[in-house]
Design a protein around this motif. Structure first.
Motif, PDB file in Angstrom:
ATOM      1  N   THR A  79      48.459  90.086  10.267  1.00 43.62           N
ATOM      2  CA  THR A  79      48.657  90.975   9.121  1.00 43.62           C
ATOM      3  C   THR A  79      49.757  91.992   9.404  1.00 43.62           C
ATOM      4  O   THR A  79      50.582  92.294   8.526  1.00 43.62           O
ATOM      5  CB  THR A  79      47.346  91.701   8.779  1.00 43.62           C
ATOM      6  N   LEU A  80      49.802  92.496  10.612  1.00 44.53           N
ATOM      7  CA  LEU A  80      50.831  93.467  10.996  1.00 44.53           C
ATOM      8  C   LEU A  80      52.224  92.837  10.942  1.00 44.53           C
ATOM      9  O   LEU A  80      53.156  93.419  10.368  1.00 44.53           O
ATOM     10  CB  LEU A  80      50.545  93.999  12.399  1.00 44.53           C
ATOM     11  N   ILE A  81      52.373  91.644  11.528  1.00 43.76           N
ATOM     12  CA  ILE A  81      53.666  90.951  11.522  1.00 43.76           C
ATOM     13  C   ILE A  81      54.092  90.636  10.093  1.00 43.76           C
ATOM     14  O   ILE A  81      55.247  90.856   9.698  1.00 43.76           O
ATOM     15  CB  ILE A  81      53.597  89.651  12.354  1.00 43.76           C
ATOM     16  N   PHE A  82      53.140  90.116   9.295  1.00 52.41           N
ATOM     17  CA  PHE A  82      53.443  89.822   7.891  1.00 52.41           C
ATOM     18  C   PHE A  82      53.883  91.082   7.156  1.00 52.41           C
ATOM     19  O   PHE A  82      54.839  91.043   6.360  1.00 52.41           O
ATOM     20  CB  PHE A  82      52.215  89.226   7.194  1.00 52.41           C
ATOM     21  N   SER A  83      53.214  92.199   7.396  1.00 53.34           N
ATOM     22  CA  SER A  83      53.518  93.432   6.680  1.00 53.34           C
ATOM     23  C   SER A  83      54.937  93.908   6.956  1.00 53.34           C
ATOM     24  O   SER A  83      55.634  94.372   6.044  1.00 53.34           O
ATOM     25  CB  SER A  83      52.505  94.519   7.059  1.00 53.34           C
TER      26      SER A  83
END
Length: 303
Positions: free
Chosen positions: A251-255
């Motif tokens: 989720t962090l990388i996607f964000s």
């Protein structure tokens, strides 16, 4: 004989829905199906016209628009069938649809959700859906298999596992919903069927496509008209889908990708099209995710 519940949702499309009911009436046997029509808070109530078109119709009217997931869930609660077939009201079906889909489910207990080949109604030689590839969870992108290809019968004998089902036509067993659950109404529009597929996968079920039967979808082949509601929910729900279905690191990388690359690119496209009015709704969709939990039921948009 096993009963199939066909569930469809109407929102201000009485003529389209009547054509759907006529299609179902002409291709199914009354003792094998029950038809559940959910009216999702339409401006006018066409119950009498719908019931005249399909005698025996189970009609449910919601006083407000519950969205795609909410409307279908309302119908699911009323369904008595062993199999539940969710169909968009802008589709027309073929005579063998129910037999093929239910037989596939009966023959393989590991299949959780199944969709048929989908062709465009106005250009029935063109394929809309023959399955989906798996999701790239870093970008939240995948690809439609066969999309926009000419139908030459290349999928007629294919029945296989696929990445995701198509929201226009999905069948499942009633019994599986006890462990899987219903669609998440917090999505309201867009990504809810993808999230539902993920829930089936986590329950150990396969997502399936079959080309042995087909439906015709009246959706336009061209990209739909941009609107405030579409911009907001597409932006919001793409991020929400990732938050709900991947771990914190993904989720962090996607964000970083989404907020730093994908959304700015979309904003530039809107500005080039002269649609400055849509830019704020991109920010609103992002902001909802930054200020709400992934389980929040608040839409953040007045319907």
């Amino acid at each position: 004989m096993r009963l199939t519940s066909i569930i469809t949702v109407n929102f201000n499309q009485p003529l389209v829905t009547i054509a759907f009911l006529e299609s179902v009436r002409g291709t199914t046997k009354p003792d094998e199906v029950e038809i559940i029509l959910v009216d999702n808070g339409s401006n006018e109530d066409y119950q009498q016209e719908f019931e005249n078109t399909y005698p025996g119709l189970i009609y449910i009217r919601s006083e407000k628009n519950l969205g795609f997931a909410g409307g279908n869930n309302l119908g699911i609660h009323a369904a008595k069938g062993d199999f539940l077939l969710l169909l968009n009201n802008d589709t027309e079906i073929t005579p063998n649809l129910i037999d093929v889909l239910s037989t596939e489910l009966e023959n393989d207990k590991e299949i959780g959700l199944i969709s048929p080949l989908i062709l465009y109604y106005d250009q029935p030689e063109i394929i809309q859906y023959a399955g989906f590839t798996e999701m790239n969870y870093i970008t939240c992108r995948n690809r439609g298999i066969g999309s926009m290809d000419t139908n030459k019968g290349q999928y007629d004998k294919i029945s296989r596992e696929t990445g995701f089902c198509h929201g226009a036509a999905m069948m499942c067993r009633r019994e599986d919903l006890l462990s899987v659950g219903l669609m998440e109404e917090q999505f309201f529009l867009y990504y809810e069927e993808l999230d539902w597929c993920e829930k089936f996968k986590r329950a150990g079920k396969k997502i399936w496509f079959t080309g042995h039967t087909q439906i015709f979808h009246k959706e336009s082949m061209s990209v739909g008209k941009e609107s405030i509601i579409k911009t907001y929910f597409m932006t919001r729900n793409r991020m929400l889908y990732i938050r709900r279905n991947t771990n914190w690191f993904n989720t962090l990388i996607f964000s970083f990708y989404y907020i730093g690359i994908a959304c700015p690119k979309q904003i530039i496209l809107y500005l080039k099209k002269g649609r400055k009015d849509l830019v704020k709704w991109v920010f609103s969709g992002i902001n909802w995710n930054l200020t709400h939990s992934k389980n929040s039921k608040e839409l953040g948009f007045k319907i």
